[in-house]
Design a protein around this motif. Sequence first.
Motif, PDB file in Angstrom:
ATOM      1  N   MET B   1      -7.424  47.504  -5.301  1.00  8.90           N
ATOM      2  CA  MET B   1      -7.545  48.283  -6.960  1.00  8.90           C
ATOM      3  C   MET B   1      -6.588  47.608  -7.852  1.00  8.90           C
ATOM      4  O   MET B   1      -5.369  47.745  -7.161  1.00  8.90           O
ATOM      5  CB  MET B   1      -7.612  49.183  -6.601  1.00  8.90           C
ATOM      6  CG  MET B   1      -7.555  50.000  -8.235  1.00  8.90           C
ATOM      7  SD  MET B   1      -7.238  51.853  -8.223  1.00  8.90           S
ATOM      8  CE  MET B   1      -5.199  51.828  -7.891  1.00  8.90           C
ATOM      9  N   SER B   2      -6.543  47.023  -8.520  1.00  8.30           N
ATOM     10  CA  SER B   2      -5.573  46.186  -8.864  1.00  8.30           C
ATOM     11  C   SER B   2      -5.993  46.040 -10.943  1.00  8.30           C
ATOM     12  O   SER B   2      -7.281  45.735 -10.561  1.00  8.30           O
ATOM     13  CB  SER B   2      -5.973  44.304  -8.910  1.00  8.30           C
ATOM     14  OG  SER B   2      -5.068  43.416  -9.278  1.00  8.30           O
ATOM     15  N   SER B   3      -5.046  46.858 -11.499  1.00  6.42           N
ATOM     16  CA  SER B   3      -5.397  47.053 -12.928  1.00  6.42           C
ATOM     17  C   SER B   3      -4.491  45.605 -13.257  1.00  6.42           C
ATOM     18  O   SER B   3      -3.258  46.468 -13.341  1.00  6.42           O
ATOM     19  CB  SER B   3      -5.291  48.030 -12.913  1.00  6.42           C
ATOM     20  OG  SER B   3      -3.605  48.682 -12.309  1.00  6.42           O
ATOM     21  N   ASN B   4      -5.023  45.033 -13.974  1.00  5.49           N
ATOM     22  CA  ASN B   4      -4.357  43.764 -14.725  1.00  5.49           C
ATOM     23  C   ASN B   4      -3.711  44.703 -15.688  1.00  5.49           C
ATOM     24  O   ASN B   4      -4.244  45.935 -16.129  1.00  5.49           O
ATOM     25  CB  ASN B   4      -5.400  43.000 -15.382  1.00  5.49           C
ATOM     26  CG  ASN B   4      -4.316  42.212 -15.096  1.00  5.49           C
ATOM     27  OD1 ASN B   4      -2.959  42.058 -15.322  1.00  5.49           O
ATOM     28  ND2 ASN B   4      -4.449  41.031 -16.113  1.00  5.49           N
ATOM     29  N   ALA B   5      -1.946  45.334 -15.796  1.00  6.09           N
ATOM     30  CA  ALA B   5      -1.669  46.266 -17.299  1.00  6.09           C
ATOM     31  C   ALA B   5      -0.846  45.798 -18.777  1.00  6.09           C
ATOM     32  O   ALA B   5      -0.422  44.912 -18.143  1.00  6.09           O
ATOM     33  CB  ALA B   5      -0.429  46.942 -16.543  1.00  6.09           C
ATOM     34  N   SER B   7      -0.663  46.670 -21.145  1.00 10.60           N
ATOM     35  CA  SER B   7       0.396  47.149 -21.725  1.00 10.60           C
ATOM     36  C   SER B   7       1.768  47.116 -20.930  1.00 10.60           C
ATOM     37  O   SER B   7       2.761  47.735 -22.529  1.00 10.60           O
ATOM     38  CB  SER B   7      -0.273  48.500 -22.100  1.00 10.60           C
ATOM     39  OG  SER B   7      -0.256  49.498 -20.684  1.00 10.60           O
ATOM     40  N   SER B   8       1.449  46.679 -20.432  1.00 11.83           N
ATOM     41  CA  SER B   8       2.668  46.928 -19.497  1.00 11.83           C
ATOM     42  C   SER B   8       4.025  45.249 -20.400  1.00 11.83           C
ATOM     43  O   SER B   8       5.100  45.350 -20.281  1.00 11.83           O
ATOM     44  CB  SER B   8       2.681  46.106 -18.356  1.00 11.83           C
ATOM     45  OG  SER B   8       2.423  46.840 -17.727  1.00 11.83           O
ATOM     46  N   SER B   9       2.728  44.389 -21.110  1.00 13.58           N
ATOM     47  CA  SER B   9       3.344  43.367 -21.640  1.00 13.58           C
ATOM     48  C   SER B   9       3.663  43.365 -23.076  1.00 13.58           C
ATOM     49  O   SER B   9       5.004  43.004 -24.222  1.00 13.58           O
ATOM     50  CB  SER B   9       2.684  42.295 -22.151  1.00 13.58           C
ATOM     51  OG  SER B   9       1.503  42.719 -22.723  1.00 13.58           O
TER      52      SER B   9
END
Lengths: 374, 349
Positions: B1-5, B7-9
């Motif tokens: 499961m890889s969630s590109n976030a 919102s973290s940027s």
Amino acid sequence: MSIVTTDTFSWYQVTRLVKQGTGRVTLGIGDGANDVGMIQEADIGVGISGVEGMQAVMASDFSVSQFRFLERLLVVHGHWCYKRIAQMVCYFFYKNIAFGLTLFYFEAFTGFSGQSVYDDLYMILFNVVLTSMPVISLGVFEQDVSSDVCLEFPTLYQQGPRNLFFDWYRILGWMGNGLYSSIVIFVLNVIIFYDQAFRAEGQTTDMAILGTIMFTCIICAVNFQISLIMSHYTWIQHFLIWLSVLTWFLFLFVYGMLSPTYSKNVFQILTEALAPAPVYWTATLLVTIACTLPYLAHISLQRCFQPMDHHIIQEIKYLKKDEKDKVMWKREKTKAREKTKFGFTARVDAYIRSLRGRLHKKTHSLKSKDGNPS
Amino acid sequence: MSSNAPSSSAGGVGSADSAAPRRNSKRPKYSKFTQQELPACKPILTPRWVISAFMLVSIVFIPIGVVSLFASRDVVEIIDRYETECVPENLRDNKVSFIQSDANKTCTRKLRVKKLMKQPIYVYYQLDNFYQNHRRYVKSRSDSQLKDNSSWNDVSSCKPEDMSNGQPIVPCGLIAWSLFNDTYNFSLNNQQLAVNKRGISWKSDRDSKFGNDVFPRNFQNGTLKGGKILDPTVPLSKQEDLIVWMRTAALPTFRKLYGKIERDLQPNETIHVTLENNYNTYSFNGKKKLVLSTTSWLGGKNDFLGIAYLTVGGLCFFLALSFTVVYLLKPRRLGDPSYLSWNRNPGGH
């Protein structure tokens, strides 16, 4: 705890040792293909996408694009996700217990023959359409405090590791709330619609009518309950809660309009039997309020006597005390952070290097003033 | 499961991307939705809100409770239980054999009107310990057969009351077979009191669920008669007793509408009831009662709704008062930082 290794000992072995030795939850972060082993071994693997390629990203649970985003990932998103998931799961238990137990209570009145008091379509739609949307919006949008406050008060993150929101007390409390709601819904409706007429035209209650009334009470009570749980209301949450309740009435109306071959006992039940009956609406209002009253009393008492950190911070923000009393706000922010002891020597080295760099620049500028080419 | 976030940027203040010359930035487009910065209302539970909420509930509920209680008190009800007393005394040891025999089942009862009863006065028969909500009983009917003459053959769901003498029964099923068959005749001062038996069922049932081209046939033709015999010349849409009975009741104690009396009954009048005690409730210790009742806007007589509203309203009022006392005795200043956990037990997280 700091660990320094030589090349012969790989990071994934270190991670495994730490996991087994301390029994704690570990997070591994890396950006290259050589970090994949460690990322997969750690409980939480964070991959950094960038210069060294996408192997770490593909093997990880979460991926970020820069190392410094780890702070936001943990302290903002980790904190929010923990609370959202805890609240969602507790609410799911609550609403399904409140709904399912009424079916079992009814069995006592049918000679335990297995007759369901609700129409099949009601039960199918309960978890899919009628009560799912508000709780999904809770899980996606709920924020107890805003992201800047999360970054300013990293101590709030500790609510997660200390498991303050998903301990047995809370889980059993929500299940108890579901049990209480189911009893209230069932008992009040059965006594109100016992044997006498429920309308001025003299008709008495039959099974389809009692089932529809009980189900209406469940939908209203459960959706009202979630509106009390939420603390961060965007237009989406408002809309979805109202939509869920209205969808129930709309569904009942449309289902009742279908031919009796499909709608059977629900044929025109809302338009003919229930909507014109004042006792339907008064019973729904009574049951909805009776179900949610204990929860309201409980949270009021809790907020009064045992407020949690995020409650106090919410109040400070609400009363804008952070702007009025900047000294207090700064003081609390500092207290909420503990200076890290990790990488102490590395930071000392970096500080010395920066001092040297400044000294070098100063001597360099002095020399160039004297006219010497550098 | 890889969630590109992405919102973290959002935290990229002073990042290299904003300085000139610009590298090819991969930062996703900003939107309030994806960055979770939608405008939101964040109400908090202050003492004012708590006390107002409870007071509002009590202010709304107590009048509703009073009005409901008055409406219920206005309803006048006469209930007469007759299943034991309508069996002759010498035969009361074996009521089942009495009811199954051909003996005379006529019974006279006297009802006294205590208060003025305004018309229309609804006549009900009440059965106790009769489980119309049993799963196999509820299943035993054929809605398609009731609706349409062309489906007169569709009796599969009606077992065991589907066929009799090799022919399908119309209307089939246990529900129709067990149709209540006691009859009541009312007289006041030696004058017959008319009972209107039209319009006692739901209009949607008469119009859409029971066809006007469906006639009873082969009904109650078997060895054991369960209840009333239907007139085969009257279509089902006009057999209102059957329509009322086929709406299975929710609980084992239920009333069903028998008819309406459309004249006022004065206090202290005595009504003579001549009833035919045909229906067998003795096999399962069921009770039979005759009920005459007026209605109000809330329906029949039930004090419970009014009492429940008053209870909840009173409880909320009591809670509002208690919370006021609590907030006065032990006030907690809102937003007081001394309640933060690191101030309450410093160094003891």
